[in-house]
Design a protein around this motif. Structure first.
Motif, PDB file in Angstrom:
ATOM      1  N   ARG A   2       0.945  -1.210  -0.069  1.00 51.97           N
ATOM      2  CA  ARG A   2       0.267  -0.151  -0.035  1.00 51.97           C
ATOM      3  C   ARG A   2       1.099   1.257   0.158  1.00 51.97           C
ATOM      4  NH1 ARG A   2      -0.432  -2.684   4.850  1.00 51.97           N
ATOM      5  NH2 ARG A   2      -2.266  -3.396   4.631  1.00 51.97           N
ATOM      6  N   THR A   3       0.453   2.385  -0.168  1.00 51.28           N
ATOM      7  CA  THR A   3       1.094   3.615  -0.420  1.00 51.28           C
ATOM      8  C   THR A   3       0.418   4.595   0.494  1.00 51.28           C
ATOM      9  OG1 THR A   3      -0.622   4.631  -1.949  1.00 51.28           O
ATOM     10  CG2 THR A   3       1.353   3.320  -2.941  1.00 51.28           C
ATOM     11  N   GLU A   6      -2.905   5.861  -0.408  1.00 49.91           N
ATOM     12  CA  GLU A   6      -4.166   4.859  -0.122  1.00 49.91           C
ATOM     13  C   GLU A   6      -4.658   4.856   1.306  1.00 49.91           C
ATOM     14  OE1 GLU A   6      -2.957   1.846  -3.766  1.00 49.91           O
ATOM     15  OE2 GLU A   6      -2.071   1.637  -1.805  1.00 49.91           O
ATOM     16  N   ILE A   7      -3.382   4.844   2.061  1.00 48.94           N
ATOM     17  CA  ILE A   7      -3.703   4.761   3.506  1.00 48.94           C
ATOM     18  C   ILE A   7      -4.648   6.187   3.947  1.00 48.94           C
ATOM     19  CG2 ILE A   7      -2.930   5.218   5.874  1.00 48.94           C
ATOM     20  CD1 ILE A   7      -0.610   3.345   4.822  1.00 48.94           C
ATOM     21  N   LYS A  10      -8.213   5.710   3.115  1.00 45.35           N
ATOM     22  CA  LYS A  10      -8.855   5.254   4.028  1.00 45.35           C
ATOM     23  C   LYS A  10      -9.192   5.811   5.362  1.00 45.35           C
ATOM     24  CE  LYS A  10      -8.069   0.498   4.380  1.00 45.35           C
ATOM     25  NZ  LYS A  10      -7.207  -0.586   4.523  1.00 45.35           N
ATOM     26  N   LYS A  38      -1.064  -7.511   6.529  1.00 47.03           N
ATOM     27  CA  LYS A  38      -2.271  -7.291   5.465  1.00 47.03           C
ATOM     28  C   LYS A  38      -3.346  -6.670   6.362  1.00 47.03           C
ATOM     29  CE  LYS A  38      -1.050 -11.782   2.943  1.00 47.03           C
ATOM     30  NZ  LYS A  38      -1.242 -13.134   2.314  1.00 47.03           N
ATOM     31  N   ASP A  41      -2.942  -0.631   8.687  1.00 48.67           N
ATOM     32  CA  ASP A  41      -2.443   0.494   7.784  1.00 48.67           C
ATOM     33  C   ASP A  41      -1.492   1.372   8.533  1.00 48.67           C
ATOM     34  OD1 ASP A  41      -4.295   0.124   5.535  1.00 48.67           O
ATOM     35  OD2 ASP A  41      -5.850   0.328   6.945  1.00 48.67           O
ATOM     36  N   ASN A 293       4.423  -2.210   3.633  1.00 51.48           N
ATOM     37  CA  ASN A 293       4.741  -3.595   3.457  1.00 51.48           C
ATOM     38  C   ASN A 293       5.321  -4.401   4.719  1.00 51.48           C
ATOM     39  OD1 ASN A 293       7.740  -3.280   4.200  1.00 51.48           O
ATOM     40  ND2 ASN A 293       7.634  -1.839   2.083  1.00 51.48           N
TER      41      ASN A 293
END
Length: 399
Positions: A2-3, A6-7, A10, A38, A41, A293
């Motif tokens: 994720r970037t 993207e976080i 959310k 997974k 965040d 990651n």
């Protein structure tokens, strides 16, 4: 995986999963790092500890007639005035003096109060006495100023801290025969106690040992408000020796922090005083770590048993002091360590309870949608050497 963008999306939609660093360690242990990474965040870290390399920038606003401040004291604490007519820098460890402006005092005439207390008072909304003398010039004809100021009666008021968040530190002991009063607090003679200042597995920078997800421009929780990592901190030493898990074995990276003090909360900014050493500032700082990651969470899973600090003897008055080797933070937090076959009681300088509360407060701000993460504009340097001053004298030819 994720970037940060993207976080943040959310976070804005109320769908981000945020764990405190203790929750992250527990989840990693229960589920495994791969599965836990997974799910989450953001991981929030926090500390509440003395940070004497801190201070505040204050702009008073111009008087009528105008003054160019030459020397200024706030509640008896000298503030630096050499970079603007009515701009001041108030250092947290500057000592209050009981005498008049211009007096030089020492010993009993120095109060157990300093810049950290004045900063905390201003943040709490209290009034502070200001006494200043000026350079008389054609454009600044006023020679003196005496007034009171408060948070509401000044323009800019922000913390600018040259060195905070040590990535690991030392454990202080005293092998001598008299008590020592240090920046770690009192050290009892003949190995009577051991004091450590870092929080080990809770410490922000030990959970990102190579500074991969934080850098210049990272948004943080500073004193209850929003702050930023402004630069590398003074004495930044990322080349410190490291364990295989990449954590340093002693003082390493530091950061310089900045944030609007008018937004800060008294709970997270408190003046303090170390007997026979001087004043400081207790400060709450929280750093959010974006889990970009699996490797980022793997570093966050580090435990106290896998983190070490050197035990340093303060009874030797030298820059490089002898050590009694390395001890783990698990040993330190057990309440005692063994030094040369002796049991020595230990105590933390930082508050573990309030450090946890910082991480929780930051988590709540993120979950409420009021705190997004930032992408660093530049990495923190990874190649800074530590340069002592005592090596230069032999190189200077004064003939």
């Amino acid at each position: 995986m994720r970037t940060i963008a993207e976080i943040n999306d959310k976070i804005c939609r109320g769908q981000a999963v945020v764990w405190t660093v203790e929750e992250a360690k527990a989840q990693a242990a229960e589920r495994g790092v791969t599965a836990a990474a997974k799910l989450v965040d953001v991981v929030t870290t926090g500390t509440f500890e003395p940070m004497e390399a801190s201070g505040a920038i204050i702009n008073l606003g111009h008087t009528d007639p105008p003054i160019k401040i030459r020397e200024c004291r706030l509640d008896g604490v000298l503030a630096y005035a050499g970079f603007g007519a009515v701009d001041l820098y108030l250092g947290a460890s500057q000592v209050a003096e009981a005498g008049r402006l211009g007096d030089s005092l020492e010993g009993d005439e120095l109060r157990d109060r300093g810049g950290g207390h004045v900063i905390a008072d201003l943040i709490a909304g209290k009034s502070v006495q200001l006494r200043a003398s000026g350079y008389v010039t054609d454009c600044y004809p006023r020679a003196a100023l005496e007034t009171t100021i408060s948070r509401e009666r000044i323009n800019q008021f922000y913390l600018f801290n040259p060195r905070n968040l040590y990535q690991n530190f030392i454990v202080g002991v005293n092998g001598g025969d008299r008590p020592l009063f240090t920046y770690l607090g009192p050290l009892q003679p003949r190995l009577g106690n051991a004091v450590y200042s870092n929080l080990g597995e809770l410490s922000p920078l030990l959970n990102d040992p190579d500074l991969q997800v934080i850098g210049i421009g990272s948004r943080i929780f500073l004193g209850g408000g929003v702050g930023y990592i402004a630069w590398e901190g003074t004495q930044h030493f990322p080349l410190q020796k490291r364990l295989p898990n990449r954590t340093p074995v002693g003082p390493a990276a530091t950061v310089a922090l900045i944030g609007d003090a008018k937004q800060m909360e008294p709970r997270w900014v408190r003046g303090c005083y170390f007997k026979s050493y001087g004043p400081s500032l207790m400060l709450g700082v929280g750093v959010p770590l974006p889990i970009l990651n699996e490797a980022v969470l793997a570093y966050c899973a580090v435990r106290d048993a896998d983190l070490v600090a050197p035990v340093v003897d303060f009874s030797i008055p030298r820059r490089v002091r002898p050590t009694f080797g390395l001890v783990s933070y698990a040993q330190l937090k057990s309440g005692q360590i063994a030094i040369e076959g002796r049991r020595v009681r230990t105590a933390p300088l930082a508050s573990q309870y309030l450090s946890r509360e910082v991480a929780i407060a930051l988590k709540q701000k993120i979950l409420a949608g009021g705190f997004e993460l930032t992408v660093p504009v530049a990495p923190l340097p990874a190649d800074r050497k530590f340069i002592p001053q005592d090596s230069w004298g032999a190189e200077i030819d004064v003939s």
